[in-house]
Write a protein that holds these residues in place. Structure first.
Motif, PDB file in Angstrom:
ATOM      1  N   HIS A 111     -74.171 -11.419 -43.196  1.00 52.77           N
ATOM      2  CA  HIS A 111     -72.743 -11.521 -42.915  1.00 52.77           C
ATOM      3  C   HIS A 111     -72.387 -12.990 -42.680  1.00 52.77           C
ATOM      4  O   HIS A 111     -71.926 -13.393 -41.604  1.00 52.77           O
ATOM      5  CB  HIS A 111     -72.410 -10.669 -41.684  1.00 52.77           C
ATOM      6  N   THR A 112     -72.605 -13.791 -43.724  1.00 58.52           N
ATOM      7  CA  THR A 112     -72.355 -15.225 -43.691  1.00 58.52           C
ATOM      8  C   THR A 112     -71.784 -15.650 -45.039  1.00 58.52           C
ATOM      9  O   THR A 112     -71.725 -14.868 -45.988  1.00 58.52           O
ATOM     10  CB  THR A 112     -73.657 -16.009 -43.446  1.00 58.52           C
ATOM     11  N   GLN A 113     -71.387 -16.921 -45.103  1.00 62.15           N
ATOM     12  CA  GLN A 113     -70.892 -17.443 -46.372  1.00 62.15           C
ATOM     13  C   GLN A 113     -71.996 -17.428 -47.428  1.00 62.15           C
ATOM     14  O   GLN A 113     -71.755 -17.101 -48.598  1.00 62.15           O
ATOM     15  CB  GLN A 113     -70.365 -18.868 -46.186  1.00 62.15           C
ATOM     16  N   ALA A 201     -64.237 -11.420 -42.612  1.00 61.30           N
ATOM     17  CA  ALA A 201     -63.841 -10.145 -43.221  1.00 61.30           C
ATOM     18  C   ALA A 201     -63.785 -10.208 -44.741  1.00 61.30           C
ATOM     19  O   ALA A 201     -64.034  -9.202 -45.412  1.00 61.30           O
ATOM     20  CB  ALA A 201     -62.484  -9.698 -42.674  1.00 61.30           C
ATOM     21  N   THR A 202     -63.451 -11.358 -45.302  1.00 58.10           N
ATOM     22  CA  THR A 202     -63.285 -11.473 -46.748  1.00 58.10           C
ATOM     23  C   THR A 202     -63.887 -12.781 -47.249  1.00 58.10           C
ATOM     24  O   THR A 202     -64.088 -13.731 -46.486  1.00 58.10           O
ATOM     25  CB  THR A 202     -61.794 -11.428 -47.150  1.00 58.10           C
ATOM     26  N   TRP A 237     -66.078  -7.413 -46.376  1.00 63.51           N
ATOM     27  CA  TRP A 237     -67.183  -6.907 -45.571  1.00 63.51           C
ATOM     28  C   TRP A 237     -66.897  -5.450 -45.230  1.00 63.51           C
ATOM     29  O   TRP A 237     -65.992  -5.134 -44.475  1.00 63.51           O
ATOM     30  CB  TRP A 237     -67.349  -7.745 -44.306  1.00 63.51           C
ATOM     31  N   THR A 238     -67.672  -4.546 -45.832  1.00 65.83           N
ATOM     32  CA  THR A 238     -67.426  -3.108 -45.709  1.00 65.83           C
ATOM     33  C   THR A 238     -68.725  -2.373 -45.412  1.00 65.83           C
ATOM     34  O   THR A 238     -69.708  -2.506 -46.160  1.00 65.83           O
ATOM     35  CB  THR A 238     -66.819  -2.545 -47.011  1.00 65.83           C
ATOM     36  N   LYS A 243     -68.807  -6.124 -50.429  1.00 65.26           N
ATOM     37  CA  LYS A 243     -68.443  -5.299 -51.574  1.00 65.26           C
ATOM     38  C   LYS A 243     -67.290  -5.956 -52.327  1.00 65.26           C
ATOM     39  O   LYS A 243     -66.488  -6.698 -51.749  1.00 65.26           O
ATOM     40  CB  LYS A 243     -68.032  -3.891 -51.124  1.00 65.26           C
ATOM     41  N   ILE A 244     -67.193  -5.650 -53.615  1.00 62.04           N
ATOM     42  CA  ILE A 244     -66.156  -6.250 -54.452  1.00 62.04           C
ATOM     43  C   ILE A 244     -64.844  -5.487 -54.308  1.00 62.04           C
ATOM     44  O   ILE A 244     -64.815  -4.257 -54.418  1.00 62.04           O
ATOM     45  CB  ILE A 244     -66.589  -6.251 -55.932  1.00 62.04           C
TER      46      ILE A 244
END
Length: 282
Positions: A111-113, A201-202, A237-238, A243-244
């Motif tokens: 959960h990072t860049q 989040a995105t 982030w899902t 996810k796309i």
């Protein structure tokens, strides 16, 4: 210095040596007050040049060893750490790739860049694979890499895009299979990624890639060709993973083609069978 430069330099040195000492050699008397100083000065100059050369090499080696990446920092005399501003590196970070997969696609990205960039690169590989040309595997891939909402909207559109007519133009049957003895090639090879936007989040990530597509076989009228494209993904982030949400492609940037000789269909088929793909991590 090029080999030619090196030779020219050597010829010039030999010419100077001949002019200075071979043709007009001067023997100074033993009691010449400048004789000893002149010889001593030359030795001193040579020693000085040697010392300076060694120091320059050491400085260069220390500078190379101390090169830092994006996270490098320096510590001041009072113990505080100050990060120096540096241009963003495009080199690989060394972050280990993910260890898990879902439906054959890497999953569980950080959960990072960097995690978002890794996800985008691996999703490009999945969506550019031969699995997209067969209904069942395509549905599984779309459900795996897209958000549930995006996948629900795309499944029907994807089925229309990969129509029977389209498959026939690619040399495939209605089930997406290649003729007996032929090898269908569809592969995406990421060259690099760049984040265009990021939050927890995105994320928006562009993937520059080399694509291979075509039919390898003696009877093929659609040989394997290469193309350069940029694939941009809007990620979300899902459920604990990237996810796309949406994606778009554009041509290039394409380098100047080389003068490599095209391989035969047998060589291409053998290479596709022998050389597998990678799990990409930023």
């Amino acid at each position: 210095m090029t080999p030619g430069d090196e030779n020219d330099y050597g010829e010039s040195a030999r010419s100077d040596e001949g002019q200075g000492y071979g043709r007009t050699r001067l023997r100074l008397p033993d009691n010449d007050p400048y004789g000893g100083a002149r010889r001593g000065g030359r030795s001193s100059s040579r020693s000085l040049v040697t010392v300076v050369g060694v120091v320059v090499v050491l400085i260069a080696a220390i500078a190379f060893a101390n090169r830092g990446g994006e996270d490098s920092s320096s510590t001041s005399a009072n113990g505080s750490t100050n990060s120096e501003p540096k241009a963003k590196s495009t080199a690989a970070t060394g972050t280990r790739p993910v260890q898990s997969t879902t439906g054959g696609v890497p999953s569980g990205f950080a959960h990072t860049q960097q995690g978002a960039q890794s996800a985008a690169a691996n999703y490009a590989v999945a969506l550019g694979s031969t699995g997209m040309f067969q209904t069942d595997s395509r549905h599984a891939l779309v459900d795996t890499v897209y958000t549930p909402a995006a996948a629900a909207k795309l499944q029907g559109a994807m089925d229309q895009a990969y129509s029977t007519d389209f498959l026939a133009k690619m040399g495939l049957d209605t089930d997406g299979n290649a003729p007996q003895g032929d090898t269908f090639v569809s592969r995406v090879v990421p060259v690099g990624t760049t984040p265009q936007a990021y939050s927890t989040a995105t994320a928006k990530v562009a993937v520059w890639y080399l694509g291979l597509i075509g039919m390898s076989g003696t009877s093929s009228t659609d040989p394997v060709t290469s193309s350069w494209k940029t694939w941009t993904f809007d990620l979300q982030w899902t459920d604990g993973d990237w996810k796309i949400v949406s994606d778009q492609q554009k041509n290039g940037p394409a380098p100047v083609p080389g003068d490599d000789q095209a391989a035969t269909s047998d060589e291409i088929s053998k290479a596709i069978e022998e050389f597998g793909g990678f799990t990409y991590a930023r």
